[in-house]
Design a protein around this motif. Structure first.
Motif, PDB file in Angstrom:
ATOM      1  N   ILE A   6       0.874  -1.167   0.000  1.00 51.53           N
ATOM      2  CA  ILE A   6       0.000   0.000   0.000  1.00 51.53           C
ATOM      3  C   ILE A   6       0.910   1.215   0.000  1.00 51.53           C
ATOM      4  CG2 ILE A   6      -1.706   1.304   1.321  1.00 51.53           C
ATOM      5  CD1 ILE A   6      -2.388  -1.344   2.735  1.00 51.53           C
ATOM      6  N   GLU A   7       0.612   2.204  -0.843  1.00 53.96           N
ATOM      7  CA  GLU A   7       1.423   3.420  -0.873  1.00 53.96           C
ATOM      8  C   GLU A   7       0.618   4.603  -0.358  1.00 53.96           C
ATOM      9  OE1 GLU A   7       3.897   6.290  -3.941  1.00 53.96           O
ATOM     10  OE2 GLU A   7       3.351   4.282  -4.563  1.00 53.96           O
ATOM     11  N   CYS A   8       1.213   5.376   0.542  1.00 56.10           N
ATOM     12  CA  CYS A   8       0.593   6.583   1.069  1.00 56.10           C
ATOM     13  C   CYS A   8       0.672   7.673   0.009  1.00 56.10           C
ATOM     14  CB  CYS A   8       1.314   7.032   2.341  1.00 56.10           C
ATOM     15  SG  CYS A   8       0.749   8.632   2.946  1.00 56.10           S
ATOM     16  N   SER A   9      -0.483   8.223  -0.359  1.00 56.83           N
ATOM     17  CA  SER A   9      -0.492   9.258  -1.398  1.00 56.83           C
ATOM     18  C   SER A   9      -0.015  10.610  -0.869  1.00 56.83           C
ATOM     19  CB  SER A   9      -1.891   9.392  -1.988  1.00 56.83           C
ATOM     20  OG  SER A   9      -2.814   9.748  -0.982  1.00 56.83           O
ATOM     21  N   CYS A  10       0.049  10.764   0.451  1.00 57.68           N
ATOM     22  CA  CYS A  10       0.504  12.040   1.035  1.00 57.68           C
ATOM     23  C   CYS A  10       2.024  12.128   1.139  1.00 57.68           C
ATOM     24  CB  CYS A  10      -0.091  12.231   2.427  1.00 57.68           C
ATOM     25  SG  CYS A  10      -1.863  12.463   2.420  1.00 57.68           S
ATOM     26  N   HIS A  11       2.653  11.060   1.638  1.00 58.68           N
ATOM     27  CA  HIS A  11       4.086  11.114   1.927  1.00 58.68           C
ATOM     28  C   HIS A  11       4.930  10.088   1.181  1.00 58.68           C
ATOM     29  CE1 HIS A  11       2.073  12.893   5.494  1.00 58.68           C
ATOM     30  NE2 HIS A  11       2.924  13.850   5.188  1.00 58.68           N
ATOM     31  N   GLY A  12       4.288   9.135   0.490  1.00 54.76           N
ATOM     32  CA  GLY A  12       5.031   8.179  -0.317  1.00 54.76           C
ATOM     33  C   GLY A  12       5.553   6.954   0.398  1.00 54.76           C
ATOM     34  N   SER A  13       5.237   6.783   1.674  1.00 56.39           N
ATOM     35  CA  SER A  13       5.660   5.572   2.383  1.00 56.39           C
ATOM     36  C   SER A  13       4.942   4.366   1.805  1.00 56.39           C
ATOM     37  CB  SER A  13       5.325   5.674   3.873  1.00 56.39           C
ATOM     38  OG  SER A  13       6.030   6.720   4.474  1.00 56.39           O
ATOM     39  N   THR A  14       5.574   3.195   1.874  1.00 57.73           N
ATOM     40  CA  THR A  14       4.918   1.967   1.451  1.00 57.73           C
ATOM     41  C   THR A  14       4.843   1.008   2.619  1.00 57.73           C
ATOM     42  OG1 THR A  14       7.006   1.093   0.599  1.00 57.73           O
ATOM     43  CG2 THR A  14       5.548   2.147  -0.988  1.00 57.73           C
TER      44      THR A  14
END
Length: 63
Positions: A6-14
């Motif tokens: 899953i990728e965070c659309s705010c900060h780019g963490s996976t």
């Protein structure tokens, strides 16, 4: 589903979709477990109750 992340659309963490562990930062804590259901061809995820105060904090360097 096309990926196990899953990728965070705010900060780019996976995060790993199986257990929420961080695979790539800047996040440093895992995602909490959420109930997921499948209905009418769509995945539904329960809303998170994000803590704005008093939640876990990043450890200070050298601790």
């Amino acid at each position: 589903m096309r990926s196990s992340l899953i990728e965070c659309s705010c900060h780019g963490s996976t995060f790993a979709i199986v257990d929420g562990t961080v695979k790539e930062g800047p996040a440093w804590t895992a995602l909490p477990e959420r109930k997921v259901t499948h209905q009418d061809g769509r995945l539904q995820v329960t809303k998170a109750r994000w803590r704005t105060r008093g939640g876990p904090r990043r450890p200070s360097p050298g601790v």
